[in-house]
Motif scaffolding. Sequence first.
Motif, PDB file in Angstrom:
ATOM      1  N   MET A   1       0.850  -1.201   0.000  1.00 25.64           N
ATOM      2  CA  MET A   1       0.000   0.000   0.000  1.00 25.64           C
ATOM      3  C   MET A   1       0.881   1.246   0.000  1.00 25.64           C
ATOM      4  O   MET A   1       1.891   1.306   0.702  1.00 25.64           O
ATOM      5  CB  MET A   1      -0.902   0.018   1.237  1.00 25.64           C
ATOM      6  N   ASN A   2       0.499   2.272  -0.789  1.00 26.76           N
ATOM      7  CA  ASN A   2       1.237   3.522  -0.786  1.00 26.76           C
ATOM      8  C   ASN A   2       0.444   4.603  -0.033  1.00 26.76           C
ATOM      9  O   ASN A   2      -0.658   4.359   0.456  1.00 26.76           O
ATOM     10  CB  ASN A   2       1.529   3.985  -2.218  1.00 26.76           C
ATOM     11  N   ARG A   3       1.027   5.796   0.038  1.00 26.51           N
ATOM     12  CA  ARG A   3       0.428   6.880   0.805  1.00 26.51           C
ATOM     13  C   ARG A   3      -0.941   7.277   0.242  1.00 26.51           C
ATOM     14  O   ARG A   3      -1.893   7.529   1.006  1.00 26.51           O
ATOM     15  CB  ARG A   3       1.386   8.083   0.813  1.00 26.51           C
ATOM     16  N   LEU A   4      -1.066   7.342  -1.086  1.00 27.20           N
ATOM     17  CA  LEU A   4      -2.334   7.748  -1.683  1.00 27.20           C
ATOM     18  C   LEU A   4      -3.454   6.784  -1.311  1.00 27.20           C
ATOM     19  O   LEU A   4      -4.558   7.214  -0.936  1.00 27.20           O
ATOM     20  CB  LEU A   4      -2.191   7.825  -3.204  1.00 27.20           C
ATOM     21  N   ARG A   5      -3.195   5.490  -1.405  1.00 24.23           N
ATOM     22  CA  ARG A   5      -4.226   4.512  -1.056  1.00 24.23           C
ATOM     23  C   ARG A   5      -4.576   4.587   0.426  1.00 24.23           C
ATOM     24  O   ARG A   5      -5.745   4.438   0.804  1.00 24.23           O
ATOM     25  CB  ARG A   5      -3.746   3.108  -1.421  1.00 24.23           C
ATOM     26  N   ALA A   6      -3.571   4.812   1.255  1.00 21.31           N
ATOM     27  CA  ALA A   6      -3.826   4.945   2.689  1.00 21.31           C
ATOM     28  C   ALA A   6      -4.717   6.150   2.972  1.00 21.31           C
ATOM     29  O   ALA A   6      -5.659   6.077   3.773  1.00 21.31           O
ATOM     30  CB  ALA A   6      -2.510   5.065   3.449  1.00 21.31           C
ATOM     31  N   ASP A   7      -4.450   7.270   2.298  1.00 23.23           N
ATOM     32  CA  ASP A   7      -5.264   8.469   2.489  1.00 23.23           C
ATOM     33  C   ASP A   7      -6.701   8.237   2.022  1.00 23.23           C
ATOM     34  O   ASP A   7      -7.658   8.712   2.652  1.00 23.23           O
ATOM     35  CB  ASP A   7      -4.652   9.645   1.720  1.00 23.23           C
ATOM     36  N   LEU A   8      -6.858   7.503   0.912  1.00 22.48           N
ATOM     37  CA  LEU A   8      -8.205   7.196   0.428  1.00 22.48           C
ATOM     38  C   LEU A   8      -8.948   6.302   1.411  1.00 22.48           C
ATOM     39  O   LEU A   8     -10.162   6.449   1.604  1.00 22.48           O
ATOM     40  CB  LEU A   8      -8.131   6.534  -0.948  1.00 22.48           C
ATOM     41  N   LEU A   9      -8.233   5.374   2.042  1.00 21.83           N
ATOM     42  CA  LEU A   9      -8.860   4.537   3.070  1.00 21.83           C
ATOM     43  C   LEU A   9      -9.328   5.386   4.243  1.00 21.83           C
ATOM     44  O   LEU A   9     -10.421   5.183   4.785  1.00 21.83           O
ATOM     45  CB  LEU A   9      -7.890   3.459   3.553  1.00 21.83           C
ATOM     46  N   LEU A  10      -8.502   6.351   4.654  1.00 18.93           N
ATOM     47  CA  LEU A  10      -8.894   7.237   5.754  1.00 18.93           C
ATOM     48  C   LEU A  10     -10.106   8.084   5.368  1.00 18.93           C
ATOM     49  O   LEU A  10     -10.960   8.384   6.216  1.00 18.93           O
ATOM     50  CB  LEU A  10      -7.721   8.140   6.143  1.00 18.93           C
TER      51      LEU A  10
END
Length: 303
Positions: A1-10
Motif C-alpha cells: 500500500m502507498n500513501r495515496l491509497r492509505a489516504d483514500l482509506l482514511l
Amino acid sequence: MNRLRADLLLLLVACIWGAAFIAQKQANENMGPVSFVGLRFLLSWMMLAPVAFYEHVKNGRRPLRGADVALAGLIGLCLFAGASLQQMGLVATTATNGGFLTALYVILVPVIVWAVTGARPRGMVLFASLLSIAGSWLITETGHFEQWSRGDALILIADVAWAGAISLAPIFLSRTDRPFFLAFTQYGVTAVLGLMIGLGSEPLSSEGVIAALPSIFFAGLCSGGFAYTLQILAQRYTPPAEAALILSLESVFAALSGAILLSERLTGSAFLGCALILLGVILAEAAATLRAIRFRVRRRTPG
C-alpha cells in the motif's frame, strides 16, 4: 500500500464515521451509552477474531514483546475512553456543541506526537488544523457555541483520548507488523470495560437492546470492525497529524448524512465550513506531496 491509497482509506473511514454519528445518537434513546459502546465493540472484536488469529499464526515465529502488548492495551484504553465519553456526552449536550468539540482532536494530535516523539508539527499542518476547526464551527447549526454543559466537558476529554489513540498507533505499528492484533486488542479492551461498567451502572432491558440493534450492528460492524481497522492499516503509511486532518472530514459526512437521512437543512455557513475542512486536508496533502518530490529530487541529484 502507498500513501495515496492509505489516504483514500482514511477518507472512507471518515465517511463511515460520519454516518455512524446518527446511529450513535439514536442508540442513546434506547439504552445506556457505555453499554452501547460495550456491545458494539463486542461485535467488532468477534469480527476481527479470525483475521487476528490468521495474523498470529503467520507471525508465530516472531512473538510480541511485553512492551508491545502493553502499548496495544494502552491504545485500547484510549479507544474505550474516547468512545464512552463521546457517547455519554451526546446524551447531555446539543449536536451543535458536540460537532464542534469533537473536531478539536485535530489540533491535539500534532501536540501529542511532539510530546511523545519530539517531532515538531509543521506549520502547514497546524494551519490546516485551524482551518478544520474553523470549518467545524461553521457546520454547527447556529454558528455559535451554546451554553456549556457536562456533556461538552465529556466530549472535550474524549478528544484527548482520540488524539492519544491516533498518535500512539503508528508507534505500535513501527515496532511490530501486527495491525490486526492492535485492532483486536483495542476492541477487546473496549468491549470488556464497556460491558463491565455499563451493566454495572446503567439500566438495560431486552426491549431497549432490540430497539437499538440496527445502531449496534452498524456501529459494531461498519464503524468499528471495518472502519477502525482500516484506520489502523492506513496509519502505517499516513503520519498521525495528516491522518487526523483527513478523519476530521467525519464532521462533513455527518452533516451530509443528517441532511440526507434526517432531512436536516444545511445552511450557507455549513457549506462554507465543509469547504474549509476540505481545503485544510488538501493543503496538508499538497505539502506532503511537495516534500516527497523534493526528497526524490535531492536523492537523484549528484554531489
